[in-house]
Motif scaffolding. Structure first.
Motif, short mmCIF file in Angstrom:
data_model
loop_
_atom_site.label_atom_id
_atom_site.label_comp_id
_atom_site.label_asym_id
_atom_site.label_seq_id
_atom_site.Cartn_x
_atom_site.Cartn_y
_atom_site.Cartn_z
N GLN A 42 0.66 -1.20 0.12
CA GLN A 42 0.05 -0.16 0.18
C GLN A 42 1.05 1.42 0.04
O GLN A 42 0.49 2.20 -0.64
N TYR A 43 2.30 1.08 0.63
CA TYR A 43 3.32 2.83 0.69
C TYR A 43 3.67 2.46 -0.31
O TYR A 43 3.71 4.09 -0.97
N GLU A 44 3.51 0.90 -1.49
CA GLU A 44 3.94 1.92 -2.74
C GLU A 44 3.05 3.14 -3.34
O GLU A 44 3.04 3.71 -4.52
N GLU A 45 2.22 2.09 -3.68
CA GLU A 45 0.82 2.52 -4.17
C GLU A 45 0.67 3.93 -3.63
O GLU A 45 0.19 4.72 -4.63
N GLU A 46 0.17 4.34 -2.79
CA GLU A 46 0.68 5.39 -2.00
C GLU A 46 0.86 6.58 -3.39
O GLU A 46 0.47 7.48 -3.64
N VAL A 47 2.70 6.00 -2.64
CA VAL A 47 3.05 7.25 -3.87
C VAL A 47 3.16 7.11 -5.10
O VAL A 47 2.72 8.74 -5.52
N CYS A 81 1.82 10.17 -7.10
CA CYS A 81 2.98 11.31 -8.17
C CYS A 81 1.10 11.16 -10.00
O CYS A 81 1.53 11.82 -10.20
N ARG A 82 0.21 10.45 -9.59
CA ARG A 82 -0.44 10.46 -11.10
C ARG A 82 -1.17 11.38 -11.09
O ARG A 82 -1.65 12.65 -11.40
N GLN A 83 -1.97 11.49 -9.54
CA GLN A 83 -2.50 12.95 -8.90
C GLN A 83 -2.12 14.28 -9.35
O GLN A 83 -2.75 15.11 -9.83
N ASP A 84 -0.76 14.56 -8.87
CA ASP A 84 0.06 16.04 -9.27
C ASP A 84 0.55 16.19 -10.79
O ASP A 84 1.12 16.90 -10.46
N GLY A 85 0.53 14.85 -11.27
CA GLY A 85 0.91 15.53 -12.20
C GLY A 85 2.68 15.04 -12.69
O GLY A 85 3.42 15.60 -12.51
#
Length: 422
Positions: A103-108, A112-116
């Motif tokens: 879940q930690y890698e997925e959060e990062v 990144c996808r959210q903030d571009g």
């Protein structure tokens, strides 16, 4: 390059779970021990910065963060610092172990996808476990840039660094590799800029402040000349010139005097306005500045400084701007000041944010702050634009930037705000 300001460096955040080898990777890239490493979880307690020259990228600032899964007593605070570092990152480097995706890698990756933000993945510790072909394919579906290697193999460093730098070069946003101009696009080759530079009491002895230094360098890069004078030498210097300069740039605190002394027809602006354009959104800052005269008694205003400094008796952010705001509006406002990276997470309580020139921030972090304010519905202006508006010369010093000037005047004429700076 070692002295290049942080604000002009490519900023690369190193993220990952505790003990994936983030600090070891930083040492490996630097070719020296710049971060403490240990098998004990939580060794990295805060964001560790390392500036280096990484050709062909140029000046880079690595941000080594604490593990996102830090479960220690201070873990929640470290996690907050780690997540806050996202606002600064031009590129995120996610350090992994073979076969592991939690879940930690997925959060990062999701952030990144959210903030571009471009995401580069490095599978570390391949000397202990080699990643399977299937695992690598899964990573490649999440990012265009996936590397593997081991920081414990010094003999392979040259090959790894070649692939590492190639990935960063491809991932780096264009606005970082090509730094937005300050004055170079406003000056013809062989032209002349006249800089009016009061001696700032907060500048170290023997030096002038960073925005002025950077503007001088940018003008020289455009093959233009620069004449630098103090505010009390402007009239004398003007009389010595054979022709009018192509551009006059002054410190915001002298903008009223300089705008009055520079003849009409000669472009004139301020250093802070130049930085509002280079680091953020000048049109938005101009539109927000027109809201100053519409502030009402008790409205909350945030003054945000990007750098931390010892405030003097007549500090611009803590003393002068609040005083000028009261003079311009005629009412008592509720003023709050933040400095450094202590930018509030919740901006909804503010009617206006007045931000400094952000010469010490990279463009990514400044744009992140603007996005945060936009989502909260709070307008953000800039020291230079705001001061010019309060002193009645905003339209004059925005002349070199027609879109920003039009936005300021349109905001005045909309009837939603009062008139200020016409």
């Amino acid at each position: 390059m070692e002295a290049a300001p942080k604000g002009v460096r490519l900023q690369v955040g190193i993220f990952g779970r505790a003990n994936t080898g983030k600090s070891s990777l930083l040492n490996y890239a630097a070719g020296q021990d710049v971060a403490i490493t240990s098998p004990v979880a939580g060794t990295t307690t805060d964001v560790v910065e390392k500036a280096m020259e990484l050709l062909p990228l140029g000046p880079v600032l690595f941000l080594d963060t604490a593990g996102l899964d830090d479960a220690s007593v201070l873990g929640s605070r470290r996690r907050q610092r780690t997540l806050a570092a996202f606002r600064r990152c031009d590129v995120v480097l996610l350090v992994l172990e073979a076969g592991v995706w939690t879940q930690y890698e997925e959060e990062v990756a999701a952030r990144c996808r959210q903030d571009g933000v471009p995401l580069v993945m490095v599978v570390n510790k391949t000397d202990a476990a080699w990643p399977s072909a299937g695992y690598m394919r899964e990573l490649q579906e999440r990012s265009r840039w996936v590397l593997s290697g081991s920081c414990r193999r010094p003999g392979e460093r040259e090959a790894f660094m070649a692939a590492f730098k190639a990935a960063l070069l491809q991932a780096a946003p264009e606005h970082v590799l090509k730094i937005p101009p300050l004055v170079s696009d406003l000056l013809p080759a062989g032209g002349l800029a006249l800089f009016v530079v009061p001696i700032d009491m907060e500048a170290p002895k023997g030096r002038i402040i960073l925005p002025q230094v950077q503007a001088i360098r940018d003008a020289l890069d455009a093959d233009a000349g620069v004449l630098v004078v103090k505010e009390n030498g402007l009239v004398r210097a003007w009389g010595d010139l054979r022709r009018a300069p192509d551009l006059v740039v002054c410190d915001s605190q002298a903008v009223g005097q300089v705008a009055a002394e520079v003849p009409a027809g000669v472009p004139c602006t301020t250093f802070s306005i130049l930085f509002a354009r280079a680091k953020g959104d000048l049109v938005e800052a101009a539109r927000a500045a027109a809201r100053i005269s519409g502030l009402r008694a008790g409205d909350r205003v945030l003054v945000a400084e990007a750098c931390s400094h010892h405030a003097l008796a007549d500090d611009i952010g803590r003393v002068k701007i609040p005083r000028w705001l009261k003079q311009a509006t005629g009412v008592e406002l509720c003023m709050t000041t933040c400095s450094g990276r202590d930018f509030p997470q919740d901006l909804a309580e503010y009617k206006l944010v007045i931000h400094c020139g952000a010469c010490t921030l990279n463009r990514r972090e400044m744009l992140s702050r603007l996005r945060q304010a936009r989502l909260a519905g709070v307008p953000v202006t800039n020291y230079g634009v705001a001061i010019a508006a309060m002193q009645g010369v905003a339209a004059r010093v925005l002349e070199p930037f027609p879109a920003a000037r039009a936005a300021f005047l349109q905001a005045q004429e909309s009837g939603l705000v009062g008139r200020c700076g016409s």
